[in-house]
Write a protein that holds these residues in place. Structure first.
Motif, PDB file in Angstrom:
ATOM      1  N   THR A  15       4.754   2.039   0.745  1.00  0.00           N
ATOM      2  CA  THR A  15       3.582   1.566   0.027  1.00  0.00           C
ATOM      3  C   THR A  15       2.286   2.149   0.586  1.00  0.00           C
ATOM      4  O   THR A  15       1.208   1.817   0.108  1.00  0.00           O
ATOM      5  CB  THR A  15       3.493   0.032   0.101  1.00  0.00           C
ATOM      6  OG1 THR A  15       3.555  -0.334   1.482  1.00  0.00           O
ATOM      7  CG2 THR A  15       4.627  -0.620  -0.645  1.00  0.00           C
ATOM      8  N   GLY A  16       2.390   2.983   1.602  1.00  0.00           N
ATOM      9  CA  GLY A  16       1.198   3.620   2.129  1.00  0.00           C
ATOM     10  C   GLY A  16       0.530   2.846   3.247  1.00  0.00           C
ATOM     11  O   GLY A  16      -0.496   3.247   3.774  1.00  0.00           O
ATOM     12  N   GLU A  17       1.105   1.718   3.626  1.00  0.00           N
ATOM     13  CA  GLU A  17       0.530   0.944   4.727  1.00  0.00           C
ATOM     14  C   GLU A  17       0.858   1.611   6.049  1.00  0.00           C
ATOM     15  O   GLU A  17       1.956   2.140   6.234  1.00  0.00           O
ATOM     16  CB  GLU A  17       1.125  -0.461   4.742  1.00  0.00           C
ATOM     17  CG  GLU A  17       0.436  -1.418   3.818  1.00  0.00           C
ATOM     18  CD  GLU A  17       1.054  -2.798   3.926  1.00  0.00           C
ATOM     19  OE1 GLU A  17       0.313  -3.767   3.857  1.00  0.00           O
ATOM     20  OE2 GLU A  17       2.286  -2.899   4.091  1.00  0.00           O
ATOM     21  N   LEU A  18      -0.102   1.540   6.978  1.00  0.00           N
ATOM     22  CA  LEU A  18       0.135   2.124   8.285  1.00  0.00           C
ATOM     23  C   LEU A  18       0.564   1.038   9.267  1.00  0.00           C
ATOM     24  O   LEU A  18      -0.113   0.027   9.424  1.00  0.00           O
ATOM     25  CB  LEU A  18      -1.139   2.791   8.796  1.00  0.00           C
ATOM     26  CG  LEU A  18      -1.582   4.040   8.021  1.00  0.00           C
ATOM     27  CD1 LEU A  18      -2.910   4.528   8.542  1.00  0.00           C
ATOM     28  CD2 LEU A  18      -0.511   5.125   8.154  1.00  0.00           C
ATOM     29  N   SER A  19       1.695   1.269   9.920  1.00  0.00           N
ATOM     30  CA  SER A  19       2.143   0.318  10.927  1.00  0.00           C
ATOM     31  C   SER A  19       2.191   1.021  12.272  1.00  0.00           C
ATOM     32  O   SER A  19       2.515   2.206  12.363  1.00  0.00           O
ATOM     33  CB  SER A  19       3.541  -0.205  10.603  1.00  0.00           C
ATOM     34  OG  SER A  19       3.534  -0.806   9.343  1.00  0.00           O
TER      35      SER A  19
END
Lengths: 448, 475
Positions: free
Chosen positions: A56-60
């Motif tokens: 989803t394009g989230e950075l973790s």
């Protein structure tokens, strides 16, 4: 290459959160850097190193959070999520209900073995997410029970599970007074065990950082968050992408390996200290200009006088003439085994670091030239137009270490608090072994 | 998050306990405005669905607060106090499965409480404790509250302590023990106290002694202050450590003011374990840091500030004053002078708007005037909890492991000897089955050796102790 960070205990988790904050902000700023090709390359490299992108394009963060009680982890994850730029993986934490109660033995003998598997699994998942693993960075304090006790045990497990990976332990040393009464015991036990399994131990002393906050950052009411921010700044400036001697056109692909290769050339000497210049309140940054000689001259003097801060430097101390034995060394002079200078910012190629090449700074038995390395990056770090960070394997930690062992030994002489440790299976002999190990380390550094 | 269970024994224990529950509810209501059953609440309360008809309701995890039940076991060998609680405003937080009562009392006789009721009610007590423990998913601590002077509190209370050790060896045992004043009206209180002391010394992890006289002095001090009526020194009503204002109990009973102090002690002691803060201090850290030798686990406590002035413009001096007061003689909860004795270790548990730099500044400031034992010159443990007590912006609980408890013990021993030399009242005790004269001599020698241990440490004060010789490494 990617670095997997393991955050342990209250201190480790809080420092970790600040570290990722600094890194994500710095990486974000890099996108606006002109020429944009450079900024882009930096951004991509840093991102690969510390963060991974979900579908989803989230950075973790490439991080695992470990604590024996839930409060800090909940808070840390919430703070990270609030940043809007990055977060911790929803599944990458492990916590229990009851803390280790400042007891190293409780962490090392009880909690560590009990949760070895679960923690190992979390780290493995994070490692498998990396295309290439540069190494593992653990963040912990040495004073408490979870960071120090569980942290030590987990480091041992990581050493077994990843025998060929680089293992860097960042340790926060407690204030001289006032945090945990048994901190010297916990520190002695932690350091002596880590010395056997970690590749390098990078130390931040709370007292030093606190002074930086008070005198350089002009913070009146210093909170732990302020202290952690300074630690995170220094750590970030070491770990963010840079060009090394071997990678002229590209960013280093093996930061941990090059760090170890440059700094830890002998297994008896693994203690690294860090200092950065300049450090000032962000509000003053806009009104300050720096020149490279203006930064590097004090930094060199800080190194040879073992001062961690750009204030109160003793300018009288000078490097002794080469060729004199250790006995003739001037008092107050800090001998180095190896140094790594990291320069970031404008006109970095013009910075002249040859002051650090002086053989008089180093112990005589290493080949000249092998003891000093420089990393450079043109991009400003953390909004400092120019900045320099020095990671040093030198005598500068000798004094605090000697104090720590001395105090622990005094306490041990009257056997105070020992029953709290034997309760969990640490014997008096274990204590003695740890003391012996550290006395050896102290002696080695003393005779550099 | 962990849970703790309060076990209140005897008249005094139940009265103090009752005040504790009232103030605990007040504190949580103050913090928890939404009425959600949160982790902090769960440490002392269960959230129960009482409509379920299986006697005691079933636990609900999270969600809205339905019906809060105290994690408590109430024990008394007479009915008066417990009945009063059950008819009072706090009746809903307890149910019948948490109570054990008898009708005839212990007659101020330790032996009756410890030996007679101890064996008669053993099964029942263990069953109640287990039940309470089953409701916890991670039981960390038992808080035992009882007096030292009476029969039920000291006798049965110390018996419960032994049961806790047998049944739950891994769960920490904190005892809040109320010591009788010198002019106590119970003539046998020295016997009861010394007999109970032996049990506390051997079986508790940590004892917080509280002396009646000190509580009276603090109450008088606050009342005096409140009645001077000077402008600018108006005290905020709900802020004093003796106030129960804002709680569910509307009428104030005679000992409530004193008992509120003890209740606040327990609240501040557990605050860092319940609420968040930048430097957490869990309950197991207290014993770990403050008890260097297993028998020397008596901690002298002080609460500051005693009240907050209604005037809101607080200069920082007030904050430093809070730290200074914590070490003064007249803020201690037993009559003792820690400044002029020897510290083995000291903990500062701070609540509210205080930063680590405030802590450091005050430790540096106070350290020179406080004598610490040679091997623990830096014997400070600190905790920062961000939630202040009701009515305050900040507060401090200082816990000291200090040789200043010794005079209290010596005094107790003297009073014991005065009776014991003449064998006064001894027959009342020896009547009871299982009680022998050996119990007295054993308890006495336990107390004597405890005093001796403190004396030996005291003797090192002002001596210049050289550093212990270190190991030498051949180079």
């Amino acid at each position: 290459m990617s670095i997997v960070t393991v955050q342990l205990g209250q201190c480790g988790n809080q420092v970790g959160q600040e570290l990722f904050d600094v890194i994500s902000n710095d990486t974000h700023d890099a996108q606006r850097y002109k020429p944009s090709a450079l900024g882009k390359a930096y951004h991509v490299c840093s991102q690969e190193r510390f963060l991974h992108e979900s579908i989803t394009g989230e950075l973790s963060a490439r991080a695992v959070l470990i604590d024996m009680e839930p409060k800090v982890i909940t808070q840390t994850m919430a703070t990270a999520a609030k940043s809007g730029r990055w977060k911790y993986g929803d599944q990458s934490f492990f916590c229990q209900k009851q803390g280790s109660g400042n007891n190293w033995a409780n962490g090392f003998c009880v909690h560590g073995p009990r949760h070895e598997e679960a923690v190992g699994e979390l780290v493995r998942r994070e490692v498998e997410r990396c295309d290439r693993l540069a190494g593992i960075l653990t963040l912990m304090s040495v004073a408490g029970g979870t960071g120090s006790g569980v942290g030590t045990y987990i480091t041992q497990c990581l050493r077994d599970a990843y025998p060929h990976s680089f293992l860097l332990n960042q340790l926060t040393w407690p204030y001289g007074t006032g945090e945990v009464i048994v901190q010297n015991y916990n520190s002695v036990l932690t350091l002596s065990h880590l010395y056997q399994c970690s590749d390098a131990i990078l130390v931040h002393e709370n007292d030093t950082v606190h002074r930086i906050c008070a005198q350089l950052m002009n913070i009146k009411h210093i909170s732990f968050s302020d202290v952690n921010k300074v630690i995170a700044h220094q750590l970030g400036s070491v770990l963010q992408p840079a060009h090394t001697a071997h990678t002229h056109s590209q960013y280093s692909r093996n930061p941990m390996g090059e760090l170890m290769a440059g700094l830890v050339c002998h297994p008896e000497y693994r203690l690294l200290s860090v200092c950065s210049v300049p450090q000032m309140p962000s509000s003053s940054l806009a009104y300050s200009t720096f020149t490279w000689p203006g930064l590097l001259k004090p930094l060199r003097q800080m190194l040879i006088t073992s001062t961690k801060m750009e204030e109160g430097i003793d300018w009288q101390v000078r490097a002794p003439p080469v060729g004199q034995g250790a006995a003739q060394k001037l008092s107050g002079f800090n001998t180095s085994l190896a140094n790594l200078l990291i320069l970031r910012g404008k006109d970095v190629s013009s910075a002249n670091a040859c002051g650090f090449l002086d053989p008089a700074l180093y112990c005589p038995w290493l080949p000249a030239g092998g003891a000093f390395s420089t990393w450079r990056s043109q991009l400003p770090f953390n909004r400092y137009e120019k900045s320099a960070t020095l990671v040093s394997n030198s005598q500068s930690l000798l004094r605090p270490l000697d104090h720590m062992v001395g105090k622990a030994w005094n306490m041990f002489a009257s056997r105070a608090y020992v029953h709290q440790y034997t309760k969990f299976g640490i014997t008096e002999e274990d204590f003695l072994d740890s003391f012996t190990c550290l006395e050896q380390v102290i002696s080695s550094y003393k005779h550099l | 998050m962990t849970q703790s269970i309060v076990v209140q024994v005897g008249q005094c224990g139940n009265q103090v306990g009752c005040r504790f529950w009232d103030l605990a509810l007040r504190e949580h209501a103050h913090v928890n405005k939404k009425g959600i059953y949160d982790e902090a609440l769960s440490s002392f309360f269960r959230n129960v669905d009482t409509r379920r008809n299986d006697g005691e309701g079933s636990d609900i995890a999270g969600g809205k607060i339905r019906c809060l039940k105290a994690r408590a076991v109430l024990i008394d060998m007479e009915e008066g106090v417990v009945n009063e609680i059950l008819q009072g405003p706090l009746r809903d937080v307890f149910d019948s499965t948490q109570l054990i009562t008898d009708v005839s009392g212990s007659g101020n006789n330790w032996a009756v409480g410890h030996k007679m009721y101890g064996s008669a009610y053993r099964e029942q007590i263990v069953e109640r404790l287990r039940k309470a423990a089953e409701h916890c998913d991670c039981l960390q601590c038992f808080f035992l509250i009882h007096s030292m002077g009476g029969g039920t509190g000291s006798g049965l209370g110390s018996c419960v302590l032994n049961l806790l050790e047998e049944e739950f060896p891994d769960v920490c045992r904190f005892v809040t023990a109320v010591y009788p004043s010198a002019e106590d009206d119970v003539i046998t209180s020295p016997y009861n106290s010394v007999l109970a002391m032996q049990e506390l010394t051997e079986h508790a992890d940590c004892v917080l002694p509280v002396e009646n006289q000190s509580l009276v002095d603090i109450v008088n001090k606050i009342k005096h202050m409140a009645h001077t009526g000077k402008p600018g020194s108006v005290i905020k009503k709900d802020s004093t450590v003796i106030s129960g204002q804002g709680g569910v109990s509307k009428s104030e009973k005679p000992f409530d003011a004193m008992n509120n102090i003890v209740a606040n002690l327990l609240l501040n002691l557990t605050s860092s374990a319940r609420f968040e803060g930048s430097l957490n201090m869990d309950l197991n850290e207290i014993t770990m840091n403050l008890v260097p030798f297993p028998r020397l686990h008596y901690l002298v406590s002080s609460l500051t500030p005693l009240y907050t002035l209604a005037d809101v413009s607080i200069p920082t001096r007030r904050l430093d004053q809070m730290f200074t007061d914590a070490f003064s003689k007249d803020h201690q909860l037993i009559r003792a002078d820690p400044k002029n004795s020897l510290y083995l270790a000291c903990a500062l548990m701070v609540r509210g708007n205080v930063q680590v730099s405030d802590l450091r500044r005050n430790i540096e400031r106070l350290k020179p005037s406080l004598p610490f034992i040679s091997w623990n010159q830096e014997g400070w443990k600190t905790g920062l909890c961000s939630v202040p007590p009701v009515g305050h912006s900040h507060s401090l609980l200082a816990l000291a492991n200090n040789t200043c408890v010794k005079p209290t013990f010596i005094d107790l021993k003297d009073r014991f000897m005065r009776l014991y030399k003449k064998k006064a009242h001894l027959h009342h005790y020896l009547h009871v089955e299982g009680m022998e004269q050996g119990c007295f001599t054993e308890a006495l020698s336990s107390l004597s050796s405890l005093i001796e241990e403190y004396s030996q440490l005291d003797a090192t004060k002002n001596l210049l102790v050289p550093d212990a010789p270190r190991m030498n490494i051949a180079t």
